[in-house]
Design an enzyme around this catalytic site. Structure first.
Site, PDB file in Angstrom:
ATOM      1  N   PHE A 177       0.828  -1.213   0.000  1.00  0.00           N
ATOM      2  CA  PHE A 177       0.000   0.000   0.000  1.00  0.00           C
ATOM      3  C   PHE A 177       0.858   1.257   0.000  1.00  0.00           C
ATOM      4  CE2 PHE A 177      -1.577   2.966   3.435  1.00  0.00           C
ATOM      5  CZ  PHE A 177      -2.289   3.801   2.579  1.00  0.00           C
TER       6      PHE A 177
ATOM      7  N   GLY B 190       2.063  -7.556  -0.187  1.00  0.00           N
ATOM      8  CA  GLY B 190       1.812  -6.634  -1.286  1.00  0.00           C
ATOM      9  C   GLY B 190       1.186  -7.373  -2.455  1.00  0.00           C
TER      10      GLY B 190
ATOM     11  N   ARG C 214      26.949  -0.767  -0.308  1.00  0.00           N
ATOM     12  CA  ARG C 214      27.679  -1.065  -1.549  1.00  0.00           C
ATOM     13  C   ARG C 214      27.497   0.041  -2.584  1.00  0.00           C
ATOM     14  NH1 ARG C 214      25.481  -6.172  -0.569  1.00  0.00           N
ATOM     15  NH2 ARG C 214      23.940  -5.936  -2.229  1.00  0.00           N
TER      16      ARG C 214
ATOM     17  N   TYR D  66       6.089  -7.251  15.553  1.00  0.00           N
ATOM     18  CA  TYR D  66       6.191  -6.051  14.712  1.00  0.00           C
ATOM     19  C   TYR D  66       6.939  -4.943  15.440  1.00  0.00           C
ATOM     20  CZ  TYR D  66       4.737  -2.207  11.632  1.00  0.00           C
ATOM     21  OH  TYR D  66       4.714  -1.127  10.774  1.00  0.00           O
TER      22      TYR D  66
ATOM     23  N   ARG E 170      -6.762  -3.175   9.700  1.00  0.00           N
ATOM     24  CA  ARG E 170      -6.639  -1.914  10.403  1.00  0.00           C
ATOM     25  C   ARG E 170      -7.970  -1.161  10.382  1.00  0.00           C
ATOM     26  NH1 ARG E 170      -0.757  -0.343   7.941  1.00  0.00           N
ATOM     27  NH2 ARG E 170      -1.606  -1.518   6.175  1.00  0.00           N
TER      28      ARG E 170
END
Length: 322
Positions: free
Chosen positions: A18, A43, A113, A152, A193
């Site tokens: 999102f 996703g 890098r 999380y 959510r």
């Protein structure tokens, strides 16, 4: 604030999510080409399908638990790869921890890098159930390290620590953005959510489920404003941590009522049990973002919700009940 010149090419991990897909769009609009890296665990390719034919956009399906490399110069690495909703990270606890640990390490090493600026998408969840309100960046948080949300919360806190270690021990150019509740088009209806759940329920005529008594608060920020803040931080030389979020604070009960009113729904509110370790309050102190970046939200909540409702109304397969 100084805006150093960097190569106009960015890697966005979690770019098919999102928030990541909106960030990809915003970077392209600024003339920064994008390599989107995503394993599509949470996703979806639909979020970036409209970008696929662009010569300045590339999608690579990769899992960041393995090292990742990109040919050619890179000026920015944005690390967004992670499950972000409770429904996802409770379903994918190990993967969430790995995205915050191994994934962050591999994204940092890519930036090292390439000598690129690294931007970590952290979260307001690092503050846990806060004892200080609103939450400034100087607040250390109140987090349960073994609770259901810890996979999380601690993944993001570890990601911040690792990013700081690369900055201080290896001299990597890094920034940490703490993102507060964000909403808008491309959120999954089953995301879990509050905003997508309330919208899905109201548009399909289901009861709108509010946890606890609904007195707990959140501050919701429209996705365009959140992305604008992330990009502004990336283009600066500030290391963060920096809160990006809306000072508009509302109770979950008032938000549910607002959604019902804006959708014209006949749904009723139903109260359900509140999840463990659910924060009682949440509102960012955004003085640092305003002072250093001139950033503040622009999209009023009603306007942002209206745009999001229009998108959800097109996406939902079940028509709203009469």
């Amino acid at each position: 604030m100084r805006h150093p010149r960097r190569h106009p090419r960015a890697v966005v991990t979690g770019g098919a999510g999102f928030l990541g897909s909106h960030l990809c769009e915003a970077l392209l609009a600024r003339g920064i080409s994008v390599v989107c890296v995503d394993n599509l665990l949470t996703g979806t390719a639909r979020n970036i399908a409209h970008l696929a034919a662009r010569p300045d956009f590339q999608f690579r399906r990769r899992d960041l638990t393995e090292p990742v490399d990109v040919l050619g110069p890179v000026g920015y690495v944005f690390h967004l790869a992670s499950a972000a909703s409770p429904a996802d990270y409770l379903r994918l606890p190990i993967q969430t921890l790995e995205a915050g640990s191994l994934g962050t390490r591999h994204a940092l090493e890519l930036a090292e890098r390439k000598r690129a600026r690294f931007v970590l998408a952290s979260t307001s969840e690092v503050y846990g159930d806060p004892l200080e309100h609103p939450q400034p960046e100087s607040y250390w948080g109140n987090v349960n390290p073994v609770g259901p949300r810890s996979v999380y919360d601690e993944a993001k806190r570890f990601g911040e620590a690792l990013t700081s270690a690369f900055r201080h021990s290896r001299g990597l150019d890094t920034a940490i953005v703490r993102i507060f509740n964000t909403y808008g088009p491309r959120m999954r209806p089953d995301d879990g959510r509050a905003v997508p759940t309330f919208l899905r329920q109201a548009l399909t005529g289901e009861p709108v489920t509010v946890t606890g008594d609904g007195s707990q608060t959140r501050s919701i920020c429209y996705v365009d404003d959140t992305v604008r803040g992330i990009v502004a931080l990336a283009l600066s030389d500030h290391p963060g941590p920096m809160n990006i979020g809306s000072p508009f604070e509302t109770s979950m009960l008032d938000l549910a009522r607002l959604v019902i009113g804006l959708t014209g729904s006949r749904s009723r509110i139903r109260f359900i049990d509140r999840p463990a370790d659910d924060p009682a309050v949440r509102r960012p102190d955004t003085a640092l973002a305003y002072r250093t970046l001139g950033w503040e939200p622009r999209v009023p909540v009603r306007e942002g919700l209206r745009r999001t409702i229009e998108w959800f109304a097109r996406e939902l397969p079940v028509p709203r009940s009469a």
